[in-house]
Design an enzyme around this catalytic site. Sequence first.
Site, mmCIF file in Angstrom:
data_model
loop_
_atom_site.group_PDB
_atom_site.id
_atom_site.type_symbol
_atom_site.label_atom_id
_atom_site.label_comp_id
_atom_site.label_asym_id
_atom_site.label_seq_id
_atom_site.Cartn_x
_atom_site.Cartn_y
_atom_site.Cartn_z
ATOM 1 N N GLY A 92 38.929 39.287 43.396
ATOM 2 C CA GLY A 92 37.948 38.377 42.816
ATOM 3 C C GLY A 92 37.331 37.614 43.982
ATOM 4 O O GLY A 92 38.052 37.168 44.877
ATOM 5 N N GLY A 116 36.179 34.745 44.092
ATOM 6 C CA GLY A 116 36.695 33.384 44.148
ATOM 7 C C GLY A 116 38.049 33.326 44.830
ATOM 8 O O GLY A 116 38.247 32.576 45.800
ATOM 9 N N ASN A 143 39.532 35.549 46.745
ATOM 10 C CA ASN A 143 39.465 35.975 48.156
ATOM 11 C C ASN A 143 38.942 34.847 49.044
ATOM 12 O O ASN A 143 39.467 34.608 50.142
ATOM 13 C CB ASN A 143 38.535 37.190 48.312
ATOM 14 C CG ASN A 143 39.006 38.396 47.514
ATOM 15 O OD1 ASN A 143 40.187 38.530 47.213
ATOM 16 N ND2 ASN A 143 38.072 39.268 47.157
ATOM 17 N N GLU A 149 30.578 35.037 39.502
ATOM 18 C CA GLU A 149 31.420 35.901 38.659
ATOM 19 C C GLU A 149 32.080 35.109 37.529
ATOM 20 O O GLU A 149 33.010 35.598 36.904
ATOM 21 C CB GLU A 149 32.513 36.574 39.516
ATOM 22 C CG GLU A 149 31.958 37.615 40.478
ATOM 23 C CD GLU A 149 33.032 38.375 41.243
ATOM 24 O OE1 GLU A 149 34.154 37.869 41.421
ATOM 25 O OE2 GLU A 149 32.717 39.497 41.684
ATOM 26 N N ASP A 165 38.120 49.724 54.800
ATOM 27 C CA ASP A 165 37.747 49.281 53.452
ATOM 28 C C ASP A 165 36.948 47.979 53.604
ATOM 29 O O ASP A 165 37.491 46.982 54.076
ATOM 30 C CB ASP A 165 39.028 49.059 52.634
ATOM 31 C CG ASP A 165 38.761 48.609 51.206
ATOM 32 O OD1 ASP A 165 37.603 48.338 50.869
ATOM 33 O OD2 ASP A 165 39.736 48.513 50.435
ATOM 34 N N ASP A 184 33.817 37.994 51.685
ATOM 35 C CA ASP A 184 34.591 36.828 51.228
ATOM 36 C C ASP A 184 35.376 36.223 52.393
ATOM 37 O O ASP A 184 35.512 35.000 52.496
ATOM 38 C CB ASP A 184 35.571 37.243 50.120
ATOM 39 C CG ASP A 184 34.853 37.817 48.910
ATOM 40 O OD1 ASP A 184 33.705 37.416 48.656
ATOM 41 O OD2 ASP A 184 35.434 38.678 48.224
ATOM 42 N N GLY A 231 42.232 46.970 50.768
ATOM 43 C CA GLY A 231 42.397 45.946 49.728
ATOM 44 C C GLY A 231 41.528 44.732 49.958
ATOM 45 O O GLY A 231 40.866 44.583 50.987
ATOM 46 N N SER A 273 43.804 41.951 52.794
ATOM 47 C CA SER A 273 43.185 42.293 54.089
ATOM 48 C C SER A 273 42.767 41.056 54.886
ATOM 49 O O SER A 273 42.326 41.168 56.027
ATOM 50 C CB SER A 273 41.954 43.181 53.858
ATOM 51 O OG SER A 273 40.897 42.434 53.277
HETATM 52 O O1 RIB Z 1 34.180 40.780 47.095
HETATM 53 C C1 RIB Z 1 35.213 41.633 46.700
HETATM 54 C C2 RIB Z 1 35.643 41.295 45.302
HETATM 55 O O2 RIB Z 1 34.573 41.546 44.424
HETATM 56 C C3 RIB Z 1 36.784 42.133 44.780
HETATM 57 O O3 RIB Z 1 38.040 41.568 45.064
HETATM 58 C C4 RIB Z 1 36.468 42.259 43.297
HETATM 59 O O4 RIB Z 1 37.399 41.641 42.459
HETATM 60 C C5 RIB Z 1 35.078 41.656 43.116
HETATM 61 O O5 RIB Z 1 35.111 40.375 42.609
#
Ligand code: RIB
Length: 296
Positions: A38, A40, A42, A137, A239, A245, A280, A284
């Site tokens: 998410g 947020g 992250n 989101e 990845d 984020d 991930g 990560s």
């Molecule tokens: O920016 C990456 C994130 O976007 C992922 O972790 C996924 O959940 C989406 O929100």
Amino acid sequence: MKILDMGSLNLDFVYHVDHVAAPGETLPSSSVEEHLGGKGLNQSIACAKAGACVYHAGKIGSDGMALKEALEENGVNTQFIDQVNDTKNGHAIIQVDKNGQNSILLFAGSNYRITEADVDRTLAEFEAGDILLLQNETTCVQYAIKAAHDKGMQVVLNPSPMSAELASMDEMKYVDWFILNEVEGNQISGETEPEKICDSILTKYPNAHVMLTLGGNGCMFKDKNIVARHPIFKVKVVDTTAAGDTFTGYFLAGVVKGLPMEKTLELASKASAIAVGRPGASPSIPSLEEVESAQL
Ligand code: RIB
């Protein structure tokens, strides 16, 4: 100065594929992993790892307790996270191709259960000068921007994923810090050149600060006092999920700590390069010690 991240909490289902599935195509995957993510979550973890004081506000579903626990393990305050048991947690279906590029499908779930009353109750615990960090989101993004601005908080918006509604919202005038990529910058300003994207946003909102990430071309920061750029650190891409984020969290932590902009951009660029080299989303994100000692 406290950072309040009112943002998404997702369970990420990550499928490794040769290429991202095309319309009508059925595609096998070589492996699947489940990670905590998410935008947020992250960004909260990245801010905390970079040494900032972070509170996360949001909603987890019946299956989302691991997300709250992960934030706590990483030093994020979770007193403003509620569990809603009559809905599933938000989740993301992520395809990662052989070049490490991704494609993300979102199900909002519990993230769309944030109400205006939740925003008011949470903001009541913060003061003028504190920071509200938002992505796109969750529900109530526009309401939260205005409410935080009215309290004298600084509003930081990462307008991701961008929507037509967000790009044209009136509340854009209350945003103090924009952290966005070229595509989002284009959607807000109509411009394609980095310099013109920044100038267009700053012409409309002269007191704002614009942090523009430019993929392989690094990043550019501009406000009415400073212009700064930083190239990327070149690494093998595993990845790219959560690289943006990670950049956002490290950038904001640098701002809060009062670091010189050049240093802030260097740390944020280095942290996101390390994240790109690992699988991930939240797993990560590197620690500050790793970032400072990395030889890239
Ligand atoms: O920016 C990456 C994130 O976007 C992922 O972790 C996924 O959940 C989406 O929100």
